[in-house]
Scaffold this motif. Sequence first.
Motif, mmCIF file in Angstrom:
data_model
loop_
_atom_site.group_PDB
_atom_site.id
_atom_site.type_symbol
_atom_site.label_atom_id
_atom_site.label_comp_id
_atom_site.label_asym_id
_atom_site.label_seq_id
_atom_site.Cartn_x
_atom_site.Cartn_y
_atom_site.Cartn_z
ATOM 1 N N ALA A 1 -2.296 -0.835 8.432
ATOM 2 C CA ALA A 1 -2.514 -1.745 7.303
ATOM 3 C C ALA A 1 -2.077 -3.164 7.641
ATOM 4 N N GLY B 1 0.816 -1.214 0.000
ATOM 5 C CA GLY B 1 0.000 0.000 0.000
ATOM 6 C C GLY B 1 0.845 1.257 0.000
ATOM 7 N N CYS C 1 0.638 4.021 -3.045
ATOM 8 C CA CYS C 1 0.180 5.391 -2.786
ATOM 9 C C CYS C 1 1.284 6.412 -3.037
ATOM 10 N N SER D 1 -5.564 -0.251 1.115
ATOM 11 C CA SER D 1 -5.210 1.160 0.921
ATOM 12 C C SER D 1 -6.169 1.848 -0.049
ATOM 13 N N SER E 1 -5.572 5.846 1.092
ATOM 14 C CA SER E 1 -4.339 6.331 1.718
ATOM 15 C C SER E 1 -3.472 5.143 2.123
ATOM 16 N N ALA E 2 -2.220 5.444 2.441
ATOM 17 C CA ALA E 2 -1.284 4.425 2.920
ATOM 18 C C ALA E 2 -1.041 4.662 4.402
#
Length: 336
Positions: free
Chosen positions: A248, A80, A84, A237, A242-243
């Motif tokens: 995550a 992710g 991103c 993500s 978003s990261a």
Amino acid sequence: MNSIVKNRLFWPAVILVVLLVVNAFTSNQFITVQNGHLFGSLIDILRGSSALILVALGMTLVIATGGIDLSVGAVMAISGAVACLLIQDLPNQNAIGPVLGVVAVAIGVSLVMGLWNGSLVAIIGVQPIIATLILMVAGRGIAQLITDGQIINVQSGPYATIATGFFLGLPVAFLIAAAAVALILLLTRRTALGLLLESVGGSPTASRLAGIGARRITIMVYVVAGGFAGLAGLIYSANIKSADSISAGNLIELDAILAVVIGGTALIGGRFSIAGTVIGAILIQTLSVTVVAIGIPPEANLLFKAVVVVALCLSQSPDFRAKVFGRFKTRQAVAA
């Protein structure tokens, strides 16, 4: 009928159906159609379980060879973060071609992470739990280095489609997971790959003596697990646009292992069940949704989940059922 009840997938399937029925009565909209798309708590369950299905699918293959992968959550974070970061630098974040290129790069990085794990285990000889624990710890740090410790936000429509889009009325995320399941089923049940995996998991030494490339197969399953974890990271993500390198995939490896165990795969390697893993992953997600739907306090969610999982695992144990129901039958005989 007796053979059906003894099947390891019987009780997980029964509990899954019960939880879905509870959801149907407790949710405002269990399933409905809006603008040609399916919506409701059932669709939320399917979409929410997509990332877990992918991670658990890779975990199943790893466990089938007698290994374990604790780094899948960290790989999700790395995937992710890479996606991103690259999308943020695109001149046009809504251009489909460049976004697909970014997705390919992120999955490629995830495959490299899996290759690292597989090499440590198969070539260097590090124990799987230690080898993947290294990346579990370091990978989260790598993700934070990529994002510079910040949450990277993106506004890419094509990227968001991975998690929130629909195709033929169904969530794209679930269709991606379903396609991955179909591919693995095809490869493991329609070719000799499934037998090779079980052979390596049952006895790596005997497999090598029989001419089976145990090292190559071991590396392959870790690479596949890394790729699926990376794909799950993209779904995560893309869903939040978003990261978040901290949240995550946090502890998803534990849910993945639970899904594999619930599905009847032996943790010692050998026998594995892809269908069982899918049922286990959906059951875990359904349980999480049901706990909220029936109004159980948030602080009791994990405890309730643990109780259900323990009860399920006990119900799957032939020895436990024999002892409990055997004593019950004995008491009935004595009373008669």
